[in-house]
Design an enzyme around this catalytic site. Structure first.
Site, PDB file in Angstrom:
ATOM      1  N   CYS A   1       9.767   9.782  -7.813  1.00  0.00           N
ATOM      2  CA  CYS A   1       9.075  10.792  -6.419  1.00  0.00           C
ATOM      3  C   CYS A   1       9.984  10.668  -5.233  1.00  0.00           C
ATOM      4  CB  CYS A   1       7.875   8.696  -5.848  1.00  0.00           C
ATOM      5  SG  CYS A   1       9.328   7.653  -5.708  1.00  0.00           S
TER       6      CYS A   1
ATOM      7  N   MET B   1       1.313  -1.100   0.643  1.00  0.00           N
ATOM      8  CA  MET B   1       0.426   0.007  -0.122  1.00  0.00           C
ATOM      9  C   MET B   1       0.856   0.990   0.101  1.00  0.00           C
ATOM     10  SD  MET B   1      -3.193  -1.297   2.712  1.00  0.00           S
ATOM     11  CE  MET B   1      -4.408   0.198   2.210  1.00  0.00           C
TER      12      MET B   1
ATOM     13  N   CYS C   1      13.451  -0.122  -8.185  1.00  0.00           N
ATOM     14  CA  CYS C   1      12.698   0.445  -6.853  1.00  0.00           C
ATOM     15  C   CYS C   1      12.223  -0.997  -7.097  1.00  0.00           C
ATOM     16  CB  CYS C   1      11.525   1.382  -6.926  1.00  0.00           C
ATOM     17  SG  CYS C   1      10.599   1.457  -5.060  1.00  0.00           S
TER      18      CYS C   1
END
Length: 400
Positions: free
Chosen positions: A210, A20, A113
């Site tokens: 990000c 999440m 990632c």
């Protein structure tokens, strides 16, 4: 009988860990699986904490996103854990991102990632928690093969397909991963989120890079690799100096804007030379490449890579995430893998991924891919050199 996750057993007897991020996609994934009766556990990775980035729209895996993930978990009634992966993320993703840019590449940090953090460390944690699978909110699908293993396939929504970023997934990881949103469109996902009463239903999508607080990746690279900010020359294909720049980090192959050079015809960045700090520019025709040399090739197609390639394997490849797969051949030459583009591609940049598919459209199977080490043009591009000679500069400028 198989359940909706293609597993034996009842949903209530099947534990699923959901990665999440705090966004609408992973939140909807968790809510959907909970509604279907699965034993869902939510895990959020804290990957960085850069102050300004915490509140920036489009950030991911920072303070606000962790809060959003926790709020969703409470709403749907599942346990939620936050794992501190800042150190691992910095070493595996941010540092390699900066190194790649400093060596003249244009990296894709999301791939690293997924490969180093989400699908390796998080997958191990899910197993330790007794999960049968790890589910994510990626727009991609997987399907069971006759031998019981799983194939990675493109999402039903081509505009949202994220298969490009998952090419480095291994066969073992694929067997443990599930992608419940693979057959949905983004509007359908948001509508489903609203039906579950999720506060993130209308939340902005996350950005690819990000961890860049200001949105300027050069700030991150400059801090970690100061040599990438050293000035140098902007030259044409013949080595003639056309202008100056303030660091190769400000450029990428195919770039046209911001060169600081006036000419009779548009000029594009053709390649970066970190050893000499030169930025080589030329006409668009010189961007056309038809041969790509790869490194770190990952194969998730049938058989072994060498057996599949043989004397040459016809396939379709995507050299940037925003492009459609194009016809190509994959060959093994002198111990390395080379892609021959049948129609050629513009702006093939070292550091980007070249991803293999078995079809040009639809829910094509992902066969693997590799990172672009270098690219070569057709017949040394003599025509492009001729065009370059006609582009006499009107004035030289400085790229800031």
């Amino acid at each position: 009988m198989l359940n909706s996750l293609d597993l034996e057993g009842r949903p209530q007897d099947t534990r699923v860990v959901v990665a999440m991020s705090g966004g609408v996609d992973s939140s909807t994934t968790a809510a959907l699986l909970k509604a279907e009766g699965y034993d869902v556990v939510g895990i959020t990775l804290q990957l960085y904490d850069h102050g300004e980035a915490i509140h920036r729209k489009g950030a991911c895996c920072a303070g606000q996103d962790i809060h959003d993930a926790r709020t969703v978990a409470e709403r749907i009634g599942i346990p939620h854990y936050v794992l501190d992966y800042e150190s691992r993320f910095r070493e595996s993703v941010i540092d390699s991102f900066a190194t790649s840019y400093a060596t003249g590449e244009t990296p894709v940090p999301c791939i690293e990632c997924n490969r180093s953090i989400k699908f390796r460390d998080l997958l191990s944690t899910a197993r330790e928690l007794g999960a049968a699978v790890l589910a994510t909110g990626h727009y991609v699908s997987s399907r069971r093969l006759p031998d019981g293993s799983r194939a990675l396939v493109c999402a039903a929504d081509a505009d949202r397909d994220q298969s490009y970023f998952l090419f480095a997934t291994t066969r073992e990881q694929l067997d443990f991963l599930r992608f419940p949103l693979g057959d949905m469109t983004k509007p359908q996902t948001r509508e489903l989120a609203r039906s579950f009463g999720l506060s993130v239903a209308d939340k902005h999508d996350s950005q690819d890079i990000c961890f860049v607080p200001s949105g300027r990746y050069s700030d991150v690279v400059g801090r970690l690799k100061p040599n990438a900010m050293e000035p140098g020359d902007i030259v044409d294909l013949d080595g003639r100096v056309l202008g100056k720049h303030h660091g190769i980090v400000h450029f990428t192959v195919g770039q046209r804007r911001g060169l600081g050079i006036a000419s009779h015809a548009p000029l594009y960045v053709l390649r970066l030379e970190p050893s000499t700090r030169r930025v080589v520019v030329g006409p668009r025709a010189a961007l056309r490449m038809d041969r790509i040399l790869l490194r770190d090739v990952n194969w998730i197609g049938d058989n072994s890579l060498d057996l599949a390639v043989g004397d040459g394997l016809e396939m379709f490849v995507r050299v940037r995430s925003t492009r459609r797969p194009q016809p190509a051949w994959l060959r093994a030459i002198d111990g390395e893998y080379q892609v021959e583009l049948i129609a050629g591609e513009d702006g093939v940049s070292p550091g980007q991924a070249c991803v293999f598919y078995d079809a040009p459209e639809g829910q094509a199977r992902v066969l693997g891919g590799g990172f672009i080490k270098s690219a070569a043009p057709r017949a040394a591009n003599k025509d492009a050199r001729g065009a370059a000679a006609a582009n006499r500069p009107l004035a030289a400028g400085v790229r800031g």
